[in-house]
Write a protein that holds these residues in place. Structure first.
Motif, PDB file in Angstrom:
ATOM      1  N   CYS A 244       0.810  -1.216   0.000  1.00 36.89           N
ATOM      2  CA  CYS A 244       0.000   0.000   0.000  1.00 36.89           C
ATOM      3  C   CYS A 244       0.840   1.262   0.000  1.00 36.89           C
ATOM      4  N   GLU A 245       2.109   1.164   0.411  1.00 35.48           N
ATOM      5  CA  GLU A 245       2.842   2.404   0.615  1.00 35.48           C
ATOM      6  C   GLU A 245       3.945   2.634  -0.416  1.00 35.48           C
ATOM      7  N   PRO A 246       4.254   3.895  -0.701  1.00 35.21           N
ATOM      8  CA  PRO A 246       5.305   4.226  -1.663  1.00 35.21           C
ATOM      9  C   PRO A 246       6.622   4.604  -1.005  1.00 35.21           C
ATOM     10  N   ASP A 247       6.798   4.336   0.292  1.00 42.19           N
ATOM     11  CA  ASP A 247       8.006   4.823   0.953  1.00 42.19           C
ATOM     12  C   ASP A 247       9.211   3.954   0.592  1.00 42.19           C
ATOM     13  N   SER A 248      10.380   4.328   1.082  1.00 42.88           N
ATOM     14  CA  SER A 248      11.619   3.652   0.684  1.00 42.88           C
ATOM     15  C   SER A 248      12.220   2.823   1.813  1.00 42.88           C
ATOM     16  N   SER A 249      11.413   2.436   2.793  1.00 41.44           N
ATOM     17  CA  SER A 249      11.913   1.606   3.879  1.00 41.44           C
ATOM     18  C   SER A 249      12.082   0.166   3.416  1.00 41.44           C
ATOM     19  N   SER A 250      12.981  -0.568   4.071  1.00 40.91           N
ATOM     20  CA  SER A 250      13.152  -1.983   3.779  1.00 40.91           C
ATOM     21  C   SER A 250      11.946  -2.746   4.316  1.00 40.91           C
ATOM     22  N   ARG A 251      11.352  -3.586   3.497  1.00 47.27           N
ATOM     23  CA  ARG A 251      10.167  -4.354   3.881  1.00 47.27           C
ATOM     24  C   ARG A 251      10.288  -5.785   3.367  1.00 47.27           C
ATOM     25  N   GLY A 252       9.691  -6.727   4.089  1.00 45.72           N
ATOM     26  CA  GLY A 252       9.706  -8.113   3.657  1.00 45.72           C
ATOM     27  C   GLY A 252       8.358  -8.543   3.129  1.00 45.72           C
ATOM     28  N   PHE A 253       8.347  -9.282   2.026  1.00 46.26           N
ATOM     29  CA  PHE A 253       7.092  -9.815   1.471  1.00 46.26           C
ATOM     30  C   PHE A 253       6.889 -11.261   1.894  1.00 46.26           C
ATOM     31  N   ARG A 343       6.748  -9.715   6.147  1.00 47.35           N
ATOM     32  CA  ARG A 343       7.733  -9.198   7.085  1.00 47.35           C
ATOM     33  C   ARG A 343       9.091  -9.787   6.722  1.00 47.35           C
ATOM     34  N   ALA A 344      10.160  -9.155   7.215  1.00 49.28           N
ATOM     35  CA  ALA A 344      11.506  -9.586   6.859  1.00 49.28           C
ATOM     36  C   ALA A 344      12.014 -10.682   7.782  1.00 49.28           C
ATOM     37  N   TYR A 345      11.767 -10.534   9.084  1.00 45.95           N
ATOM     38  CA  TYR A 345      12.235 -11.512  10.055  1.00 45.95           C
ATOM     39  C   TYR A 345      11.582 -11.204  11.391  1.00 45.95           C
ATOM     40  N   GLY A 346      11.748 -12.092  12.364  1.00 47.41           N
ATOM     41  CA  GLY A 346      11.189 -11.865  13.688  1.00 47.41           C
ATOM     42  C   GLY A 346       9.675 -11.755  13.638  1.00 47.41           C
ATOM     43  N   THR A 347       9.121 -10.845  14.412  1.00 45.12           N
ATOM     44  CA  THR A 347       7.677 -10.691  14.472  1.00 45.12           C
ATOM     45  C   THR A 347       7.206  -9.391  13.827  1.00 45.12           C
ATOM     46  N   THR A 348       7.709  -8.263  14.310  1.00 44.05           N
ATOM     47  CA  THR A 348       7.248  -6.974  13.771  1.00 44.05           C
ATOM     48  C   THR A 348       8.326  -6.263  12.965  1.00 44.05           C
ATOM     49  N   ASN A 349       9.338  -6.977  12.505  1.00 43.74           N
ATOM     50  CA  ASN A 349      10.447  -6.333  11.800  1.00 43.74           C
ATOM     51  C   ASN A 349      10.153  -6.148  10.316  1.00 43.74           C
ATOM     52  N   GLU A 350      10.255  -4.902   9.860  1.00 47.00           N
ATOM     53  CA  GLU A 350      10.162  -4.569   8.434  1.00 47.00           C
ATOM     54  C   GLU A 350       8.876  -5.123   7.808  1.00 47.00           C
ATOM     55  N   ILE A 351       7.742  -4.770   8.415  1.00 43.65           N
ATOM     56  CA  ILE A 351       6.448  -5.210   7.904  1.00 43.65           C
ATOM     57  C   ILE A 351       6.138  -4.482   6.606  1.00 43.65           C
TER      58      ILE A 351
END
Length: 376
Positions: A244-253, A343-351
């Motif tokens: 949904c977002e256009p930002d440039s943060s690292s995110r995991g699919f 998410r990338a890893y863990g629970t709430t990391n890089e959603i």
């Protein structure tokens, strides 16, 4: 071997420690209980968009749909009423009517100043009654405008408008002038509801509020215990997402990793610092990123990654040319015990905020031709 039908709960470990909202199959906004997944629908087409996953957010505004509350300061040329027209949540929306040439503004004083340099997004559901006119969304310090955006919503159509801004100076008396009616004429009317102010460069699902701010917890979805189907020698992972977002943060699919670590992971990601980049990532060892294909916000994106314990990697997005490499180092696939969703890893990391539409796995390496055809 006979196939056994499984429910969502049989396959996916899901949690969210708060209620949240989604659009149902009838196009209505509704609340979903804590720890219940949100299968979200397009409110206009009524088509399923997928499993909605979002990071934690807080609506900083009180009385998100209560403009008749004293929390909202109304200008002398503004009156609030209802005529039975329903909002996205099935509750009558409030009708804002302008009169005369007096102040056509509604504002809420914030309990504390916004952080300088932090990005915020203000959003609202609106529908002009009659001819459309310009609305102004603004951030004020007392009577001084610090930032604003003009919007002209379509007449007769319920829509969500937004304004993203980053304060550059502290405000002694911070205000959100959610509706500063620019050029609104005598008698002009607009339905309004679902007002939200949150930290971030994009709006998320509505977080209803009353007397106080409210927080929606993060959605956590994982597949734990990959035995007996995960093949540590060679595998292919496919994901279909609508970020949904256009930002440039690292995110995991979709990410395979060892729970409790941040380094032993491999999967389909979006690269930090590059808006919308869809890639594959290999960690530890040399971080391997494939291609520069964009994950287009609010559109369906398809990605597939074939990988083996020998280091071979092949990757395709949206039917594009396959990118191949031989990784230096990499996760110990025998130790991988979790498949993280959005998410990338863990629970709430890089959603990766957005919709997960499909997830598939093969315990073998798909060929380049298969990867390209699968994502086309």
């Amino acid at each position: 071997m006979a196939l056994t039908q499984k429910t969502f709960a049989d396959l996916i470990n899901f949690s969210r420690s708060s209620v949240a909202t989604r659009f149902n199959a009838f196009g209505q906004l509704e609340s979903v209980a804590a720890n219940e997944p949100r299968f979200d629908y397009d409110p206009i087409t009524k088509q399923l968009r997928g499993l909605l996953i979002e990071e934690q957010r807080t609506n900083m505004l009180r009385y998100s749909s209560g403009l008749d509350s004293g929390a909202w300061i109304k200008g002398s040329g503004v009156s609030i009423s209802t005529d039975g027209t329903l909002g996205p949540d099935g509750v009558p929306m409030q009708l804002v009517t302008l009169s005369g040439t007096d102040s056509h503004q509604i504002c809420q004083v914030l309990p504390s100043t916004l952080v300088v340099g932090r990005t915020y997004t203000l959003s609202a559901y609106v529908m002009p009654k009659g001819a459309p006119f310009s609305l102004q969304l603004a951030y004020y310090d007392s009577s001084n405008s610090l930032d604003s955006r003009g919007v002209t919503p379509e007449a007769g159509k319920l829509q969500r408008i937004k304004f993203t801004f980053t304060p550059t100076a502290a405000a002694a008396s911070p205000q959100i002038r959610l509706i500063g009616f620019s050029g609104g004429s005598d008698g002009a009317q607009v339905y309004l509801g679902g007002l939200q102010l949150e930290v971030g460069a994009f709006e998320t699902s509505l977080i209803p509020t009353a007397t106080a701010q409210a927080t929606r917890a993060a959605d956590i979805a994982t597949v734990n215990g990959l035995s007996p189907w995960f093949n540590p020698l060679e595998s292919t992972l496919y994901v279909e997402v609508m970020p949904c977002e256009p930002d440039s943060s690292s995110r995991g699919f979709a990410s395979l990793y060892v729970m409790g670590t941040s380094i032993n992971r491999l999967g389909l990601f979006r690269q930090s610092g590059v808006v919308g980049n869809f890639l594959w990532y290999n960690n530890p060892g040399t971080p391997d990123r494939g291609g520069n294909t964009k994950a287009i916000p609010r559109q369906v994106n398809k990605g597939a990654l074939a990988f083996s314990s020998s280091g071979a990697r092949s990757f395709s997005v949206n039917g594009g040319a396959v990118v191949s490499a031989n990784a230096v180092g990499g996760p110990s696939f025998a130790d991988i015990n979790t498949l993280g969703l959005m998410r990338a890893y863990g629970t709430t990391n890089e959603i990766a905020n957005g919709h997960l539409r499909a997830l598939r796995y093969w315990p073998r390496l798909l060929s380049d031709a298969e990867l390209q055809a699968l994502t086309a």
